[in-house]
Design a protein around this motif. Structure first.
Motif, mmCIF file in Angstrom:
data_model
loop_
_atom_site.group_PDB
_atom_site.id
_atom_site.type_symbol
_atom_site.label_atom_id
_atom_site.label_comp_id
_atom_site.label_asym_id
_atom_site.label_seq_id
_atom_site.Cartn_x
_atom_site.Cartn_y
_atom_site.Cartn_z
ATOM 1 N N PHE A 55 0.886 -1.112 -0.136
ATOM 2 C CA PHE A 55 0.071 -0.035 0.071
ATOM 3 C C PHE A 55 0.977 1.270 0.090
ATOM 4 N N GLU A 56 1.962 1.258 0.706
ATOM 5 C CA GLU A 56 2.742 2.384 0.863
ATOM 6 C C GLU A 56 3.645 2.643 -0.539
ATOM 7 N N GLU A 57 3.884 1.714 -1.411
ATOM 8 C CA GLU A 57 4.267 1.722 -2.651
ATOM 9 C C GLU A 57 3.357 2.569 -3.745
ATOM 10 N N PHE A 58 2.192 1.666 -3.252
ATOM 11 C CA PHE A 58 0.981 2.310 -4.411
ATOM 12 C C PHE A 58 0.716 3.814 -3.882
ATOM 13 N N LEU A 59 0.687 4.072 -2.856
ATOM 14 C CA LEU A 59 0.324 5.513 -2.340
ATOM 15 C C LEU A 59 1.269 6.413 -2.798
ATOM 16 N N ARG A 60 2.818 6.067 -3.047
ATOM 17 C CA ARG A 60 3.703 6.917 -3.418
ATOM 18 C C ARG A 60 3.662 7.076 -4.961
ATOM 19 N N ALA A 61 3.277 5.979 -5.329
ATOM 20 C CA ALA A 61 3.383 6.011 -7.024
ATOM 21 C C ALA A 61 2.236 6.879 -7.381
ATOM 22 N N PHE A 62 1.053 6.533 -6.589
ATOM 23 C CA PHE A 62 -0.129 7.580 -7.256
ATOM 24 C C PHE A 62 0.235 9.087 -6.703
ATOM 25 N N LEU A 63 0.744 9.371 -5.590
ATOM 26 C CA LEU A 63 1.089 10.892 -5.632
ATOM 27 C C LEU A 63 2.175 11.536 -6.575
ATOM 28 N N TYR A 64 3.370 10.662 -6.731
ATOM 29 C CA TYR A 64 4.121 11.133 -7.577
ATOM 30 C C TYR A 64 3.675 11.508 -9.030
ATOM 31 N N ASN A 65 2.749 10.209 -9.390
ATOM 32 C CA ASN A 65 2.094 10.256 -10.635
ATOM 33 C C ASN A 65 1.090 11.692 -11.129
ATOM 34 N N ARG A 66 0.488 11.767 -10.079
ATOM 35 C CA ARG A 66 -0.597 12.915 -9.953
ATOM 36 C C ARG A 66 0.186 14.162 -9.794
ATOM 37 N N ILE A 67 1.381 14.260 -8.845
ATOM 38 C CA ILE A 67 2.122 15.584 -8.912
ATOM 39 C C ILE A 67 2.617 15.991 -10.369
ATOM 40 N N GLN A 68 3.048 14.864 -11.042
ATOM 41 C CA GLN A 68 3.895 14.951 -12.415
ATOM 42 C C GLN A 68 2.527 15.369 -13.304
ATOM 43 N N THR A 81 -7.209 -7.001 2.359
ATOM 44 C CA THR A 81 -7.093 -8.525 2.651
ATOM 45 C C THR A 81 -5.605 -9.158 2.914
ATOM 46 N N LYS A 82 -4.586 -8.215 2.480
ATOM 47 C CA LYS A 82 -3.381 -8.731 2.845
ATOM 48 C C LYS A 82 -2.916 -8.205 4.310
ATOM 49 N N GLN A 83 -4.025 -7.762 4.880
ATOM 50 C CA GLN A 83 -3.594 -7.386 6.296
ATOM 51 C C GLN A 83 -2.614 -6.288 6.606
ATOM 52 N N GLU A 84 -2.556 -5.388 5.531
ATOM 53 C CA GLU A 84 -1.559 -4.205 5.395
ATOM 54 C C GLU A 84 -2.094 -2.987 6.423
ATOM 55 N N LEU A 85 -3.443 -3.001 6.218
ATOM 56 C CA LEU A 85 -3.940 -1.890 6.760
ATOM 57 C C LEU A 85 -5.096 -2.189 8.008
ATOM 58 N N LYS A 86 -5.230 -0.978 8.893
ATOM 59 C CA LYS A 86 -6.335 -1.008 10.103
ATOM 60 C C LYS A 86 -7.584 -1.429 9.663
ATOM 61 N N ASN A 87 -8.218 -2.129 10.420
ATOM 62 C CA ASN A 87 -9.736 -2.501 10.145
ATOM 63 C C ASN A 87 -10.544 -1.395 10.506
ATOM 64 N N ILE A 88 -10.203 -0.030 9.447
ATOM 65 C CA ILE A 88 -11.319 0.778 9.420
ATOM 66 C C ILE A 88 -12.009 0.789 8.207
ATOM 67 N N PRO A 89 -13.485 1.073 8.390
ATOM 68 C CA PRO A 89 -14.328 0.967 7.216
ATOM 69 C C PRO A 89 -13.607 1.470 5.903
ATOM 70 N N THR A 90 -13.662 0.970 4.905
ATOM 71 C CA THR A 90 -13.136 1.160 3.638
ATOM 72 C C THR A 90 -13.759 2.567 3.084
ATOM 73 N N ASP A 91 -14.874 3.036 3.393
ATOM 74 C CA ASP A 91 -15.304 4.251 2.788
ATOM 75 C C ASP A 91 -14.771 5.325 3.443
ATOM 76 N N ASP A 92 -14.444 5.159 4.891
ATOM 77 C CA ASP A 92 -13.939 6.062 5.668
ATOM 78 C C ASP A 92 -12.350 6.216 5.270
ATOM 79 N N VAL A 93 -11.498 5.228 4.930
ATOM 80 C CA VAL A 93 -10.277 5.276 4.378
ATOM 81 C C VAL A 93 -10.445 6.342 3.035
ATOM 82 N N VAL A 94 -11.182 5.924 2.224
ATOM 83 C CA VAL A 94 -11.409 6.511 1.102
ATOM 84 C C VAL A 94 -11.535 7.970 1.147
ATOM 85 N N ASN A 95 -12.416 8.262 1.681
ATOM 86 C CA ASN A 95 -12.822 9.628 2.248
ATOM 87 C C ASN A 95 -11.609 10.556 2.633
ATOM 88 N N ILE A 96 -10.795 9.991 3.451
ATOM 89 C CA ILE A 96 -9.835 10.694 4.160
ATOM 90 C C ILE A 96 -8.594 10.628 2.935
#
Length: 218
Positions: free
Chosen positions: A101-114, A161-176
């Protein structure tokens, strides 16, 4: 189709329209270029008409106001192109099962910044109008959010499902994530109007997010 050059993509979309006359297409094409070069507020209908080689009255006949010219640029393009744009972005930043997830987040941020950096002028026009124009905001913002939200939900569910993230409701994570990432990029490129975002700023943001949603044993 790739959307790296947003200005060219918007002009190409205007040229493909079968609902407009050749002169209307020229008006829209010219308006896009002038809005990007000078900003929406600094572009007059008279200037659009002169550069498009048409009478100013023709603009008022077809569109009524400069705001309607802008709406004729933004709404058709984003409504027809946004699904493909979103799919293209997520295919680039989420390429493999082994991505964390951290790699995904980093790739997404740099992609959108570019993307914002390369299309800064036209995106400043679009974003400022979405922020300050209530009717445009109501019509376009939910559409923009939903196209991105759907793909973020799928990505987050995968990492949960890979248990990388806390069990926070998905929609809440998306909104944040949408609020934090969108606010970070738009505040820098649109409100503060910087030429570039430094790497240390991006890494600080990533760690701030990860500290809040990462499973403690990761």
């Amino acid at each position: 189709m790739t959307y790296n050059n947003l200005l060219d993509s918007m002009i190409a979309e205007a040229k493909r329209s079968k609902k407009q006359t050749e002169k209307q297409q020229k008006i829209i094409e010219t308006a896009i270029q002038l809005f990007a070069e000078k900003g929406y507020a600094n572009t007059s209908t008279n200037e659009i008409a002169k550069q498009a080689g048409v009478a100013e009255g023709l603009i008022f006949k077809h569109y009524g106001t400069k705001e309607n010219v802008l709406r004729s640029v933004i709404l058709p393009f984003f409504k027809s192109s946004l699904p493909g744009m979103a799919e293209e972005v997520f295919a680039e930043v989420l390429p493999a099962e082994t991505t964390t997830f951290e790699e995904f987040l980093r790739a997404f941020l740099y992609n959108r910044i570019q993307f914002f950096s390369e299309n800064k002028q036209i995106l400043q026009v679009v974003m400022k109008e979405i922020i300050y124009n209530e009717s445009l905001k109501k019509e376009l913002l939910p559409y923009l959010a939903n196209e991105i939200r759907y793909r973020f939900r799928k990505a987050i569910e995968t990492f949960k499902t890979k248990q990388e993230l806390k069990n926070i409701p998905t929609d809440d994570v998306v909104n944040i994530l949408l609020s934090v990432l969108g606010g970070f990029i738009i505040s820098r490129f649109v409100i503060v109007d910087v030429d570039r975002i430094h790497e240390y700023e991006v890494e600080q943001l990533i760690q701030f997010i990860m500290d809040g949603i990462r499973q403690n044993d990761h």
